[in-house]
Enzyme design. Structure first.
Site: not given
Ligand SMILES: CSC[C@H]1O[C@H](OP(=O)(O)O)[C@H](O)[C@@H]1O
Length: 343
Positions: A51, A53, A232, A243
């Site tokens: 996970r 971005a 993201d 998030k």
């Molecule tokens: C380096 S930015 C990562 C960004 O992605 C996360 O979402 P997820 O864990 O659902 O992939 C989160 O929004 C972070 O800020």
């Protein structure tokens, strides 16, 4: 440019496929998952084995290389596999951007797995350098001594490098800033409590886990002098999708006069979208909300909402820290991010 650090690495491209550190099992267990088919990568992205971005963009790019291997001589099958990869999660623009970039090269030069893997490797190297530049640009904005609140996980488990917001924290600490990091747990996947706390503590960075509900408390008590989060997707006017819970933090920070920074690479900027209303928000399985570690915590049959992201309007953002420099409003309001220039 130095880009290495002691940060953990969440993926490995090996001769037999793409290996991913299963982030659902951290910090209790460091287990690797092998992806040998493109659908393995698409599933790993959907199920959040991997996970973050920028990192899902890198994973998607390597997934195209696996598609070329599996469907050698069948470009149509590779195209179909690429579509499955690029749409595995909707909000982070990095995923579609990365897959599209690899596919554009294959359409020009041929659907060879080696070309796809080479382009994916370039993406990963670029993200490493991007994280470093973001970290260096943002470090100067961090307090020399004080508390910094961050949300979710934006470190080496979300990127190919030292991270975005977490990269800012890492570089500030490396430069001698005496920071106490408050990591919000970030319900329901707990990226903060499980991943950020694990990443930063293993490097000796002072990190304290707080519940999402404690953010106002630590700000009200004067324990936080800056907030830095990831993104993201950033729209043309500077609205930021990140998030779920980020918007509330931005409102709290503004109410307490605390600077609210967003750290993101330009690969997270989507100039095709005029503002944040157009950013697609992923809605995940409500069971991820009503279950904690597999235990139902809500009465059976009671529905739950699960938007995985929210949108913070540009006017609540103090600055966006990018690999191309820091961008301040009102530029973000009046000009597209691409044309904005630092004052
Ligand atoms: C380096 S930015 C990562 C960004 O992605 C996360 O979402 P997820 O864990 O659902 O992939 C989160 O929004 C972070 O800020």
């Amino acid at each position: 440019m130095e880009t290495k650090s002691s940060a953990v690495r969440a993926y490995r491209w090996e001769p037999d496929g793409l290996w991913l550190l299963d982030q659902r099992r951290l910090p209790a267990e460091e287990r690797w998952v092998a992806c040998r088919r493109p659908e393995d990568v698409a599933r790993a992205i959907r199920e959040m084995v991997v996970r973050g971005a920028p990192l899902i963009g890198v994973a998607g790019a390597y997934g195209v290389a696996l598609a070329c291997r599996l469907h050698a001589g069948d470009p149509d099958a590779v195209e179909r596999a690429a579509e499955q990869l690029r749409t595995a999660r909707p909000t982070a623009i990095n995923l579609a951007w990365a897959v599209d970039r690899v596919m554009a090269r294959l359409r020009r030069e041929g659907y060879a797995a080696e070309l796809a893997a080479e382009e994916a490797g370039r993406l990963a190297d670029e993200d490493q350098h991007s994280c470093w530049r973001i970290g260096e640009a943002g470090a100067t904005l961090m307090p020399v001594e004080g508390g910094v609140l961050t949300h979710c996980n934006t470190g080496a488990l979300a990127t190919a490098g030292i991270g975005t917001a977490a990269g800012v924290i890492r570089r500030a600490v490396a430069r001698g800033h005496r920071l106490r990091v408050y990591a919000t747990e970030t319900r329901p996947y707990l990226q903060g409590a499980r991943l950020t706390a694990w990443e930063l503590s293993r490097e000796g960075i002072d990190v304290t886990v707080i519940t999402d509900g404690m953010a106002g408390y630590v700000m009200q008590k004067g324990l936080v002098q800056a907030v830095v989060v990831g993104a993201d997707r950033v729209a043309r006017n500077g609205d930021v999708a990140n998030k779920i819970g980020t918007y509330g933090l931005a409102v709290l920070a503004r109410a307490h006069g605390i600077p609210f920074y967003v750290a993101a690479p330009y690969s997270s900027v989507d100039l095709s979208l005029p503002d944040g209303d157009a950013i697609p928000i992923e809605h995940r399985d409500p069971a991820e909300v009503t279950q904690v570690a597999g235990v139902e915590v809500a009465p059976p049959g009671v529905p739950a909402l699960h938007p995985a992201f929210d949108v913070t309007p540009a006017h609540l953002v103090t600055a966006i820290i990018t690999d191309r420099g820091v961008r301040y409003p009102p530029y973000l309001r009046s000009l597209p991010l691409e044309e904005a220039t630092a004052p």
